[in-house]
Design a protein around this motif. Structure first.
Motif, PDB file in Angstrom:
ATOM      1  N   GLY A  99       0.815  -1.205   0.000  1.00  8.79           N
ATOM      2  CA  GLY A  99       0.000   0.000   0.000  1.00  8.79           C
ATOM      3  C   GLY A  99       0.849   1.256   0.000  1.00  8.79           C
ATOM      4  N   ALA A 100       2.018   1.188   0.649  1.00  6.06           N
ATOM      5  CA  ALA A 100       2.922   2.338   0.675  1.00  6.06           C
ATOM      6  C   ALA A 100       3.488   2.613  -0.715  1.00  6.06           C
ATOM      7  N   ILE A 101       3.736   1.560  -1.472  1.00  4.51           N
ATOM      8  CA  ILE A 101       4.250   1.718  -2.837  1.00  4.51           C
ATOM      9  C   ILE A 101       3.168   2.306  -3.734  1.00  4.51           C
ATOM     10  N   VAL A 102       1.958   1.781  -3.612  1.00  4.68           N
ATOM     11  CA  VAL A 102       0.840   2.299  -4.405  1.00  4.68           C
ATOM     12  C   VAL A 102       0.616   3.782  -4.105  1.00  4.68           C
ATOM     13  N   LYS A 103       0.657   4.140  -2.828  1.00  5.14           N
ATOM     14  CA  LYS A 103       0.438   5.520  -2.415  1.00  5.14           C
ATOM     15  C   LYS A 103       1.538   6.443  -2.944  1.00  5.14           C
ATOM     16  N   GLU A 104       2.778   5.992  -2.882  1.00  7.04           N
ATOM     17  CA  GLU A 104       3.901   6.824  -3.353  1.00  7.04           C
ATOM     18  C   GLU A 104       3.813   7.055  -4.854  1.00  7.04           C
ATOM     19  N   PHE A 105       3.444   6.036  -5.598  1.00  6.22           N
ATOM     20  CA  PHE A 105       3.251   6.201  -7.043  1.00  6.22           C
ATOM     21  C   PHE A 105       2.195   7.268  -7.312  1.00  6.22           C
ATOM     22  N   ARG A 106       1.097   7.185  -6.585  1.00  5.11           N
ATOM     23  CA  ARG A 106      -0.022   8.101  -6.820  1.00  5.11           C
ATOM     24  C   ARG A 106       0.330   9.527  -6.420  1.00  5.11           C
ATOM     25  N   THR A 117       3.348  11.004  -5.739  1.00  9.43           N
ATOM     26  CA  THR A 117       4.542  11.631  -6.304  1.00  9.43           C
ATOM     27  C   THR A 117       4.503  11.730  -7.820  1.00  9.43           C
ATOM     28  N   PHE A 118       3.943  10.712  -8.464  1.00 11.07           N
ATOM     29  CA  PHE A 118       3.989  10.673  -9.930  1.00 11.07           C
ATOM     30  C   PHE A 118       2.605  10.668 -10.579  1.00 11.07           C
ATOM     31  N   ALA A 119       1.545  10.739  -9.772  1.00 11.38           N
ATOM     32  CA  ALA A 119       0.176  10.668 -10.301  1.00 11.38           C
ATOM     33  C   ALA A 119       0.014   9.439 -11.182  1.00 11.38           C
ATOM     34  N   ALA A 120       0.665   8.371 -10.774  1.00 11.11           N
ATOM     35  CA  ALA A 120       0.630   7.109 -11.517  1.00 11.11           C
ATOM     36  C   ALA A 120      -0.158   6.072 -10.727  1.00 11.11           C
ATOM     37  N   VAL A 121      -0.842   5.215 -11.453  1.00 11.58           N
ATOM     38  CA  VAL A 121      -1.676   4.209 -10.810  1.00 11.58           C
ATOM     39  C   VAL A 121      -1.070   2.823 -10.999  1.00 11.58           C
ATOM     40  N   VAL A 122      -0.713   2.186  -9.903  1.00  9.44           N
ATOM     41  CA  VAL A 122      -0.411   0.764  -9.893  1.00  9.44           C
ATOM     42  C   VAL A 122      -1.362   0.138  -8.875  1.00  9.44           C
ATOM     43  N   ALA A 123      -1.615  -1.151  -9.016  1.00  8.89           N
ATOM     44  CA  ALA A 123      -2.622  -1.796  -8.183  1.00  8.89           C
ATOM     45  C   ALA A 123      -2.002  -2.571  -7.032  1.00  8.89           C
ATOM     46  N   ASN A 124      -2.708  -2.564  -5.921  1.00  7.01           N
ATOM     47  CA  ASN A 124      -2.312  -3.365  -4.773  1.00  7.01           C
ATOM     48  C   ASN A 124      -2.700  -4.818  -5.047  1.00  7.01           C
ATOM     49  N   GLY A 125      -2.274  -5.727  -4.170  1.00 11.23           N
ATOM     50  CA  GLY A 125      -2.745  -7.087  -4.251  1.00 11.23           C
ATOM     51  C   GLY A 125      -4.199  -7.151  -3.810  1.00 11.23           C
ATOM     52  N   GLN A 126      -4.881  -8.232  -4.148  1.00  6.91           N
ATOM     53  CA  GLN A 126      -6.273  -8.394  -3.766  1.00  6.91           C
ATOM     54  C   GLN A 126      -6.410  -9.531  -2.753  1.00  6.91           C
ATOM     55  N   GLY A 127      -7.464  -9.454  -1.938  1.00  4.28           N
ATOM     56  CA  GLY A 127      -7.735 -10.524  -0.990  1.00  4.28           C
ATOM     57  C   GLY A 127      -6.577 -10.737  -0.039  1.00  4.28           C
TER      58      GLY A 127
END
Length: 247
Positions: free
Chosen positions: A162-169, A171-181
Protein backbone atom coordinates in the motif's frame (compact mmCIF):
# COMPACT_ATOMS: atom_id res chain seq x y z
CA UNK A 1 -9.15 -34.67 -22.19
CA UNK A 2 -12.25 -32.56 -22.90
CA UNK A 3 -12.86 -34.22 -26.24
CA UNK A 4 -12.79 -37.65 -24.61
CA UNK A 5 -16.17 -36.81 -23.07
CA UNK A 6 -18.92 -36.02 -25.57
CA UNK A 7 -20.97 -33.78 -23.28
CA UNK A 8 -18.06 -31.67 -21.98
CA UNK A 9 -17.26 -28.20 -23.33
CA UNK A 10 -14.07 -26.18 -22.95
CA UNK A 11 -14.91 -22.60 -21.91
CA UNK A 12 -12.12 -20.00 -21.59
CA UNK A 13 -12.34 -16.79 -19.57
CA UNK A 14 -10.28 -14.38 -21.68
CA UNK A 15 -11.48 -11.14 -20.12
CA UNK A 16 -7.89 -10.07 -19.57
CA UNK A 17 -6.25 -12.43 -22.04
CA UNK A 18 -7.98 -11.07 -25.11
CA UNK A 19 -5.47 -8.73 -26.73
CA UNK A 20 -2.60 -9.71 -24.41
CA UNK A 21 -2.25 -13.42 -25.16
CA UNK A 22 -1.99 -15.36 -28.40
CA UNK A 23 -4.96 -17.75 -28.70
CA UNK A 24 -5.47 -20.55 -31.22
CA UNK A 25 -9.15 -20.95 -30.47
CA UNK A 26 -9.96 -23.51 -33.18
CA UNK A 27 -6.63 -25.32 -32.92
CA UNK A 28 -7.01 -25.75 -29.16
CA UNK A 29 -10.59 -26.90 -29.47
CA UNK A 30 -12.05 -24.06 -27.42
CA UNK A 31 -15.84 -24.22 -27.42
CA UNK A 32 -16.54 -20.81 -25.90
CA UNK A 33 -14.13 -17.95 -25.32
CA UNK A 34 -15.26 -14.74 -23.65
CA UNK A 35 -13.51 -11.35 -23.57
CA UNK A 36 -14.34 -7.98 -22.04
CA UNK A 37 -14.16 -4.43 -23.36
CA UNK A 38 -12.41 -2.88 -20.37
CA UNK A 39 -9.01 -4.54 -20.71
CA UNK A 40 -6.81 -4.63 -23.82
CA UNK A 41 -9.52 -3.06 -25.98
CA UNK A 42 -9.14 0.11 -23.94
CA UNK A 43 -12.78 1.13 -23.51
CA UNK A 44 -15.15 1.20 -20.50
CA UNK A 45 -16.69 -2.03 -19.19
CA UNK A 46 -20.02 -3.09 -20.58
CA UNK A 47 -19.35 -5.15 -23.71
CA UNK A 48 -18.57 -8.85 -23.86
CA UNK A 49 -17.08 -10.66 -26.84
CA UNK A 50 -17.77 -14.33 -27.45
CA UNK A 51 -16.70 -16.95 -29.97
CA UNK A 52 -18.81 -20.11 -29.91
CA UNK A 53 -17.98 -23.45 -31.54
CA UNK A 54 -20.53 -25.48 -33.52
CA UNK A 55 -20.24 -28.10 -30.78
CA UNK A 56 -21.37 -25.54 -28.21
CA UNK A 57 -24.21 -24.28 -30.43
CA UNK A 58 -25.57 -27.83 -30.65
CA UNK A 59 -25.30 -28.24 -26.88
CA UNK A 60 -27.47 -25.13 -26.38
CA UNK A 61 -30.40 -26.86 -28.05
CA UNK A 62 -30.42 -29.62 -25.44
CA UNK A 63 -29.44 -27.55 -22.37
CA UNK A 64 -32.22 -27.21 -19.80
CA UNK A 65 -30.85 -24.27 -17.81
CA UNK A 66 -33.19 -21.24 -17.78
CA UNK A 67 -31.96 -18.26 -19.80
CA UNK A 68 -33.38 -15.09 -21.21
CA UNK A 69 -31.09 -12.10 -21.60
CA UNK A 70 -27.97 -14.25 -21.91
CA UNK A 71 -29.34 -16.52 -24.59
CA UNK A 72 -26.73 -16.77 -27.33
CA UNK A 73 -29.31 -18.16 -29.73
CA UNK A 74 -31.25 -14.89 -29.65
CA UNK A 75 -28.06 -12.91 -30.22
CA UNK A 76 -27.08 -15.12 -33.14
CA UNK A 77 -30.47 -14.62 -34.78
CA UNK A 78 -30.28 -10.84 -34.30
CA UNK A 79 -26.65 -10.67 -35.49
CA UNK A 80 -27.65 -12.25 -38.80
CA UNK A 81 -29.66 -9.07 -39.41
CA UNK A 82 -26.88 -6.76 -38.20
CA UNK A 83 -28.66 -6.07 -34.93
CA UNK A 84 -28.40 -6.90 -31.25
CA UNK A 85 -31.11 -8.83 -29.44
CA UNK A 86 -31.66 -6.02 -26.96
CA UNK A 87 -30.96 -2.29 -26.76
CA UNK A 88 -27.27 -1.85 -27.64
CA UNK A 89 -24.82 0.21 -25.60
CA UNK A 90 -24.42 2.66 -28.47
CA UNK A 91 -21.69 4.80 -26.93
CA UNK A 92 -19.60 1.70 -26.20
CA UNK A 93 -19.97 0.51 -29.77
CA UNK A 94 -18.67 3.89 -30.94
CA UNK A 95 -15.73 3.53 -28.54
CA UNK A 96 -15.14 0.02 -29.83
CA UNK A 97 -14.96 1.36 -33.36
CA UNK A 98 -12.27 3.84 -32.30
CA UNK A 99 -10.33 1.12 -30.48
CA UNK A 100 -10.44 -1.19 -33.49
CA UNK A 101 -9.27 1.68 -35.73
CA UNK A 102 -6.28 2.12 -33.42
CA UNK A 103 -5.49 -1.61 -33.53
CA UNK A 104 -5.88 -1.58 -37.31
CA UNK A 105 -3.33 1.24 -37.50
CA UNK A 106 -0.91 -0.91 -35.52
CA UNK A 107 -1.20 -3.43 -38.35
CA UNK A 108 -0.72 -0.83 -41.10
CA UNK A 109 -4.37 -1.06 -42.05
CA UNK A 110 -4.91 -4.77 -41.37
CA UNK A 111 -6.90 -5.63 -38.24
CA UNK A 112 -5.58 -9.18 -37.84
CA UNK A 113 -1.99 -7.95 -38.09
CA UNK A 114 -2.82 -5.19 -35.64
CA UNK A 115 -4.18 -7.74 -33.19
CA UNK A 116 -0.87 -9.62 -33.35
CA UNK A 117 1.00 -6.36 -32.76
CA UNK A 118 -1.24 -5.53 -29.79
CA UNK A 119 -0.43 -8.86 -28.15
CA UNK A 120 3.26 -8.61 -29.00
CA UNK A 121 3.37 -5.13 -27.50
CA UNK A 122 1.88 -6.37 -24.21
CA UNK A 123 4.31 -9.29 -24.11
CA UNK A 124 7.29 -7.01 -24.73
CA UNK A 125 6.24 -4.46 -22.09
CA UNK A 126 5.75 -7.32 -19.62
CA UNK A 127 9.17 -8.80 -20.41
CA UNK A 128 10.78 -5.38 -19.95
CA UNK A 129 9.06 -4.99 -16.57
CA UNK A 130 10.13 -8.43 -15.39
CA UNK A 131 13.71 -7.69 -16.42
CA UNK A 132 13.70 -4.42 -14.49
CA UNK A 133 12.14 -5.97 -11.39
CA UNK A 134 14.78 -8.69 -11.24
CA UNK A 135 17.58 -6.18 -11.74
CA UNK A 136 16.23 -4.15 -8.84
CA UNK A 137 16.29 -7.21 -6.59
CA UNK A 138 12.53 -7.67 -6.53
CA UNK A 139 10.80 -11.04 -6.67
CA UNK A 140 8.07 -11.82 -9.15
CA UNK A 141 4.86 -13.26 -7.74
CA UNK A 142 4.55 -15.83 -10.55
CA UNK A 143 8.05 -16.29 -12.00
CA UNK A 144 7.30 -19.60 -13.71
CA UNK A 145 4.02 -18.50 -15.32
CA UNK A 146 4.15 -14.77 -16.03
CA UNK A 147 1.31 -12.95 -17.77
CA UNK A 148 1.53 -10.28 -20.44
CA UNK A 149 -1.48 -8.35 -19.16
CA UNK A 150 0.27 -7.32 -15.97
CA UNK A 151 3.28 -8.07 -13.81
CA UNK A 152 2.74 -8.91 -10.14
CA UNK A 153 5.77 -8.02 -8.01
CA UNK A 154 6.34 -8.95 -4.39
CA UNK A 155 7.21 -6.09 -2.07
CA UNK A 156 10.55 -5.94 -0.26
CA UNK A 157 10.59 -7.54 3.19
CA UNK A 158 8.84 -5.42 5.81
CA UNK A 159 7.16 -3.13 3.27
CA UNK A 160 3.39 -2.94 2.79
CA UNK A 161 2.55 -2.67 -0.90
CA UNK A 162 0.00 0.00 0.00
CA UNK A 163 2.92 2.34 0.67
CA UNK A 164 4.25 1.72 -2.84
CA UNK A 165 0.84 2.30 -4.40
CA UNK A 166 0.44 5.52 -2.41
CA UNK A 167 3.90 6.82 -3.35
CA UNK A 168 3.25 6.20 -7.04
CA UNK A 169 -0.02 8.10 -6.82
CA UNK A 170 1.14 11.05 -4.72
CA UNK A 171 4.54 11.63 -6.30
CA UNK A 172 3.99 10.67 -9.93
CA UNK A 173 0.18 10.67 -10.30
CA UNK A 174 0.63 7.11 -11.52
CA UNK A 175 -1.68 4.21 -10.81
CA UNK A 176 -0.41 0.76 -9.89
CA UNK A 177 -2.62 -1.80 -8.18
CA UNK A 178 -2.31 -3.37 -4.77
CA UNK A 179 -2.75 -7.09 -4.25
CA UNK A 180 -6.27 -8.39 -3.77
CA UNK A 181 -7.73 -10.52 -0.99
CA UNK A 182 -5.10 -12.33 1.04
CA UNK A 183 -2.35 -10.82 -1.13
CA UNK A 184 -3.23 -7.22 -0.28
CA UNK A 185 -0.19 -5.52 1.17
CA UNK A 186 2.12 -8.22 -0.18
CA UNK A 187 2.44 -7.34 -3.84
CA UNK A 188 1.77 -4.62 -6.39
CA UNK A 189 0.73 -4.95 -10.00
CA UNK A 190 1.81 -3.03 -13.09
CA UNK A 191 -0.45 -3.46 -16.13
CA UNK A 192 0.69 -3.51 -19.78
CA UNK A 193 -2.59 -3.53 -21.67
CA UNK A 194 -4.12 -1.44 -24.42
CA UNK A 195 -2.76 2.03 -25.13
CA UNK A 196 0.56 1.40 -23.39
CA UNK A 197 3.95 1.19 -25.05
CA UNK A 198 7.71 1.49 -24.64
CA UNK A 199 7.70 5.03 -23.26
CA UNK A 200 5.01 4.21 -20.72
CA UNK A 201 7.01 1.19 -19.61
CA UNK A 202 10.26 3.12 -19.25
CA UNK A 203 8.47 5.91 -17.38
CA UNK A 204 6.81 3.63 -14.83
CA UNK A 205 10.04 1.72 -14.24
CA UNK A 206 12.04 4.92 -13.71
CA UNK A 207 9.39 6.01 -11.22
CA UNK A 208 9.59 2.60 -9.54
CA UNK A 209 13.25 3.18 -8.77
CA UNK A 210 12.44 6.43 -6.99
CA UNK A 211 9.47 4.86 -5.19
CA UNK A 212 11.61 2.00 -3.87
CA UNK A 213 14.21 4.40 -2.56
CA UNK A 214 11.55 6.46 -0.84
CA UNK A 215 9.54 3.69 0.84
CA UNK A 216 12.48 1.47 1.84
CA UNK A 217 14.95 4.18 2.81
CA UNK A 218 17.65 2.20 1.00
CA UNK A 219 19.92 3.46 -1.73
CA UNK A 220 18.87 2.53 -5.25
CA UNK A 221 21.10 2.41 -8.32
CA UNK A 222 19.07 4.75 -10.48
CA UNK A 223 18.87 3.57 -14.05
CA UNK A 224 19.60 -0.08 -13.27
CA UNK A 225 16.03 -1.23 -13.81
CA UNK A 226 15.55 1.03 -16.81
CA UNK A 227 18.75 -0.26 -18.37
CA UNK A 228 17.64 -3.87 -17.91
CA UNK A 229 14.31 -3.04 -19.57
CA UNK A 230 16.06 -1.34 -22.48
CA UNK A 231 18.24 -4.40 -22.97
CA UNK A 232 15.15 -6.62 -23.16
CA UNK A 233 13.62 -4.23 -25.68
CA UNK A 234 16.77 -4.03 -27.79
CA UNK A 235 17.16 -7.81 -27.85
CA UNK A 236 13.54 -8.31 -28.82
CA UNK A 237 13.40 -5.73 -31.57
CA UNK A 238 16.77 -6.73 -33.06
CA UNK A 239 15.56 -10.33 -33.24
CA UNK A 240 12.36 -9.29 -35.03
CA UNK A 241 13.99 -6.59 -37.10
CA UNK A 242 11.38 -4.00 -36.19
CA UNK A 243 9.56 -2.35 -33.32
CA UNK A 244 6.18 -3.69 -32.28
CA UNK A 245 5.14 -0.92 -29.89
CA UNK A 246 1.93 0.99 -30.44
CA UNK A 247 2.14 3.96 -32.76
Amino acid sequence: MVRATDDTLLVVDAITGLGTTHFDVDGWGVDAIIGGSQKALMIPPGLAYCAISERAWKRMESAKSPRYYFDFRKERKAAAKGESAYTPATSLFAALGAALDFIRQMGNGDLATGREALVNNAELAAAMTRGAAKELGLKLFAPSSPAAALTAIQTPAGIDSGAIVKEFRETFAAVVANGQGEMKGKLFRIAHIGYYDYLDTIGILAALEHVLGSVTGNSVEYGAGVRAAQQVYAKSTSAKGQSVVAR
